[in-house]
Design an enzyme around this catalytic site. Structure first.
Site, mmCIF file in Angstrom:
data_model
loop_
_atom_site.group_PDB
_atom_site.id
_atom_site.type_symbol
_atom_site.label_atom_id
_atom_site.label_comp_id
_atom_site.label_asym_id
_atom_site.label_seq_id
_atom_site.Cartn_x
_atom_site.Cartn_y
_atom_site.Cartn_z
ATOM 1 C CG PHE A 12 28.768 71.019 -19.639
ATOM 2 C CD1 PHE A 12 28.434 72.056 -18.730
ATOM 3 C CD2 PHE A 12 27.793 70.735 -20.787
ATOM 4 C CE1 PHE A 12 27.331 72.933 -19.054
ATOM 5 C CE2 PHE A 12 26.670 71.567 -21.175
ATOM 6 C CZ PHE A 12 26.410 72.798 -20.154
ATOM 7 C CE1 TYR A 63 32.941 43.574 -9.033
ATOM 8 C CE2 TYR A 63 34.892 44.444 -10.122
ATOM 9 C CZ TYR A 63 34.031 43.654 -10.113
ATOM 10 O OH TYR A 63 33.878 42.579 -11.118
ATOM 11 N N GLY A 101 26.965 46.132 -14.698
ATOM 12 C CA GLY A 101 27.338 45.107 -13.923
ATOM 13 C C GLY A 101 27.397 45.282 -12.404
ATOM 14 C CE1 TYR A 144 28.227 60.999 -27.208
ATOM 15 C CE2 TYR A 144 26.948 62.181 -28.991
ATOM 16 C CZ TYR A 144 27.275 61.755 -27.803
ATOM 17 O OH TYR A 144 26.513 62.519 -26.885
#
Ligand SMILES: NC(=O)c1ccc[n+]([C@@H]2O[C@H](COP(=O)([O-])OP(=O)(O)OC[C@H]3O[C@@H](n4cnc5c(N)ncnc54)[C@H](O)[C@@H]3O)[C@@H](O)[C@H]2O)c1
Ligand SMILES: NC(=O)c1ccc[n+]([C@@H]2O[C@H](COP(=O)([O-])OP(=O)(O)OC[C@H]3O[C@@H](n4cnc5c(N)ncnc54)[C@H](O)[C@@H]3O)[C@@H](O)[C@H]2O)c1
Ligand SMILES: O=c1ccn([C@@H]2O[C@H](COP(=O)(O)OP(=O)(O)O)[C@@H](O)[C@H]2O)c(=O)[nH]1
Ligand SMILES: O=c1ccn([C@@H]2O[C@H](COP(=O)(O)OP(=O)(O)O)[C@@H](O)[C@H]2O)c(=O)[nH]1
Ligand SMILES: O=c1ccn([C@@H]2O[C@H](COP(=O)(O)OP(=O)(O)O)[C@@H](O)[C@H]2O)c(=O)[nH]1
Ligand SMILES: O=c1ccn([C@@H]2O[C@H](COP(=O)(O)OP(=O)(O)O)[C@@H](O)[C@H]2O)c(=O)[nH]1
Lengths: 312, 312
Positions: A12, A63, A101, A144
């Site tokens: 959304f 990556y 990362g 959550y």
């Protein structure tokens, strides 16, 4: 012109962000596992030379080379995030570590879509960003709420330790086209009920309040935050507060149907008030919501109207 | 006789747990990356047919066959967990998911070593398990506090969704032999200062209170909890509260040195009181601390005395 990754870009909020960033001329890559997102939300961009869609689950490493990451991938409504709580936690923990990362490696900037739910069942009203929150770590919503809290913690750990650039938006209730029809959220419920001449179901007395922002306001806030120098969490929401009964009447009137407004039993632990303190956003981003509630509702009603016709 | 995995088994608490479980005749496997743990803490078991040591970092998956997992691997003191906040978070999130994945696959039972820090800077005293806590999600301690909170969330998510058996111990301040000498914690500082005739450093006025449990009491609580049917979080700590000035005097007297007790500036945000409510442990585990403070202190003083001689 930037290379921008949007995780959860088929959802959304993400799809509206895609629209704006594409219109602004950026190269946009969406990574989405289509758990709640839909190809249809972004299919108007497929084939465009600046657009790429990667069918990818962020609990696995990714990556690619980018300048900015809007990290939105996460189920967002209670039925969706409770459907598979373990997956919700993995997405918010492992998934966020992967995206941090990535940001670290490419020396890019990551914006986390956090939530007002980090404040839990707040004991302070309205909620400023300094408030530490009131969250049950082992309740049904914890997958959550705690997942997003620790995702924020991760962002600031990478910022401090690796000098990764992070931005954190705490998003409050948002509505608009492409929101999920069967979430059980109040805006979608009331619009669908009105459109189908079914009873409009107010839970409890309807005197509880909420504040809803229209999705394009949120998108402009996200983009402003991403490109600002402000590094602490920032609330993005509409401080205009209405009772649920007012919403019911507004929506019924605007749709123009004959639905009766009926009262249903109150929800357990239903917060009686929720409203953002947006002083930081006003001060540091020069941002505030612009779309009038009635205008936003009209666009959302039109969208739901179309969806209902399609599915017939 | 059970096959038992102890993550972090080369550490302070873990090594005492190893001792007890080995004496009880179980097959014990330790998985440790030796970040703060030491081979020396468990070397008296190396070579024993029931004992195995795996040099392993739990942020990587581990496939072995066991019946029970005591999941203790995590840096535990502020200097250790702040040394590499990202690693602290990865250990508590990815590491806990891996151990829950293992428990799920082998249909074993996992006990999480959680902490009183999930209560943060508590606004309720003493702290019962129902208290939701008061934690800053983006402060310097968050990597540990929020990491442990979400580790608890994960446990109950696996319990609910996968029927994995989990136990959660919220451990309060613990002391004893093999605790780290250079943590800056109050018990180790005061003992070392007394043994070396250095000034005993009380931060602030010394009227703040703490409650310390001796490590063997904790170990018996952990084993009782693992083997009980009680599935909600449970506090394990000693409710006997002392002021820090009392600790300084007690330790000075017991060591018998000539250290002056001096006052240093108070620590920022130093909790003025911390004390567990152990009603649950009393009721459901029939557990309470047994070791007298002075007896525990004597054993710890003897240990530090030896350590100091060794390092000369
Ligand atoms: N809508 C709101 O009112 C609101 C409020 C607060 C915060 N937020 C946050 O904003 C973000 C977007 O919310 P939304 O309302 O657009 O929800 P949404 O469900 O429409 O979008 C989430 C998207 O993430 C994708 N996704 C989920 N898990 C994934 C995974 N493991 N790998 C890859 N993709 C994955 C879904 O397929 C979906 O496209 C979420 O992070 C949510 O927590 C939304
Ligand atoms: N000692 C206390 O007062 C106290 C209080 C509350 C909670 N706890 C909890 O009890 C547990 C043990 O604490 P402790 O005092 O024995 O600390 P400790 O530092 O002595 O032991 C922790 C052990 O975990 C190992 N470890 C850390 N990260 C690892 C990784 N990624 N993979 C494998 N091994 C890893 C360390 O090498 C060490 O052996 C911790 O989970 C801690 O949070 C301790
Ligand atoms: O371009 C990248 C770089 C890293 N990662 C993921 O991000 C995680 C965290 O990165 P970090 O650099 O902190 O971890 P490390 O590689 O040192 O384990 C890694 O484990 C990878 O899974 C990724 O998905 N894309
Ligand atoms: O059909 C509905 C759906 C929701 N609500 C109420 O509307 C408010 C907002 O609910 P929603 O689920 O949309 O958002 P949240 O509670 O997460 O803010 C709550 O007080 C609900 O009890 C309602 O009265 N009828
Ligand atoms: O014996 C096992 C089983 C699982 N895992 C790890 O635990 C994680 C979570 O397990 P789960 O079953 O929830 O995940 P899945 O295998 O379904 O991804 C896995 O990703 C593995 O890395 C492990 O270390 N040992
Ligand atoms: O040399 C010291 C070390 C600690 N403390 C005080 O002792 C209490 C316990 O500190 P510790 O770090 O051992 O544990 P925690 O604060 O995490 O409970 C705190 O009020 C510290 O300010 C002290 O007075 N002198």
């Amino acid at each position: 012109r930037k290379r921008i990754l949007i995780t959860g870009g088929a959802g959304f909020v993400g799809s509206h962000l895609v629209d704006q960033l594409m219109l602004d001329g950026h190269e946009v890559t969406v990574a989405d596992n289509f758990f709640t997102g839909r190809r249809r939300n972004i299919e108007h961009w497929i084939g465009h030379e600046n657009f790429e869609l990667i069918h990818h689950d962020i609990i696995n490493p990714l990556y690619i080379e980018v300048d900015q990451i809007y990290h939105l991938a996460s189920p967002a409504s209670p039925p969706n995030y409770m459907y598979n709580p373990i997956k919700t936690i993995k997405t918010n923990t492992i998934g966020t570590i992967n995206m941090l990362g990535l940001a670290k490696r490419v020396r890019g900037r990551l914006l986390l879509a956090s939530t007002s739910e980090v404040y839990g069942d707040p004991e302070v009203h309205p909620q400023p960003e300094e408030y530490w929150g009131h969250v049950n770590p082992i309740g049904p919503r914890a997958c959550y709420d705690e997942g997003k809290r620790v995702a924020e913690t991760m962002c600031f750990a990478y910022a401090k330790q690796e000098k990764t650039e992070v931005r954190v938006a705490r998003i409050f209730n948002t509505f608009g086209p492409r929101m999920h029809m069967n979430d059980g959220r109040v805006v979608s419920n009331f619009i669908l009920q009105s459109l189908q001449n079914q009873s409009i179901t107010v839970y409890g007395q309807g005197d509880q309040t909420r504040s809803f922002q229209y999705v394009t306001d949120l998108v402009s806030g996200l983009i402003k935050l991403m490109n600002s120098n402000y590094t602490l969490p920032i609330n993005l929401g509409n401080p205009e507060e209405h009772t649920i009964l007012e919403f019911a009447k507004l929506i019924k009137e605007q749709v123009g149907g004959s639905s009766p407004i009926i009262k249903k039993p109150a929800m357990q632990d239903d917060p009686s008030r929720r409203k953002p303190d947006i002083t930081r956003a006003r001060t540091y981003l020069n941002w505030e919501p612009k779309v009038q509630l009635l205008d936003g509702l009209q666009k959302t009603i039109d969208y739901f109207h179309n969806e209902l016709s399609r599915s017939k």
